[in-house]
Design a protein around this motif. Structure first.
Motif: not given
Length: 70
Positions: A11-15, A22-27, A40-51
């Motif tokens: 699943i993608r991170l944003g989804q 954990l959030i109310d909206t996609g925005g 993600v796993n203790g490390e900052v990740d700025t990719r919404r599409g991260r698998q």
């Protein structure tokens, strides 16, 4: 931390943020991810599409959820 089951093996991170409530909206997710407030796993990740795969742990705003398989 709670386990959040997903269908399939990825699943993608944003989804996932929305699925795990954990959030109310996609925005909101887009802003939090871009600002480095999501780990993600203790490390900052700025990719919404991260698998994400079962076993991955996502944290945002003091809450944590782990990806699990159904």
């Amino acid at each position: 931390m709670r386990d959040v089951p997903i269908d399939g093996d990825m699943i993608r991170l944003g989804q996932f943020l929305k699925l795990a409530d954990l959030i109310d909206t996609g925005g909101e997710g887009k802003i939090l991810i871009a600002s480095g407030d999501v780990t993600v796993n203790g490390e900052v990740d700025t990719r919404r599409g991260r698998q994400l795969h079962p076993g991955d742990v996502v944290a945002v705003l003091g809450q944590q959820a782990r990806v699990s398989s159904t």
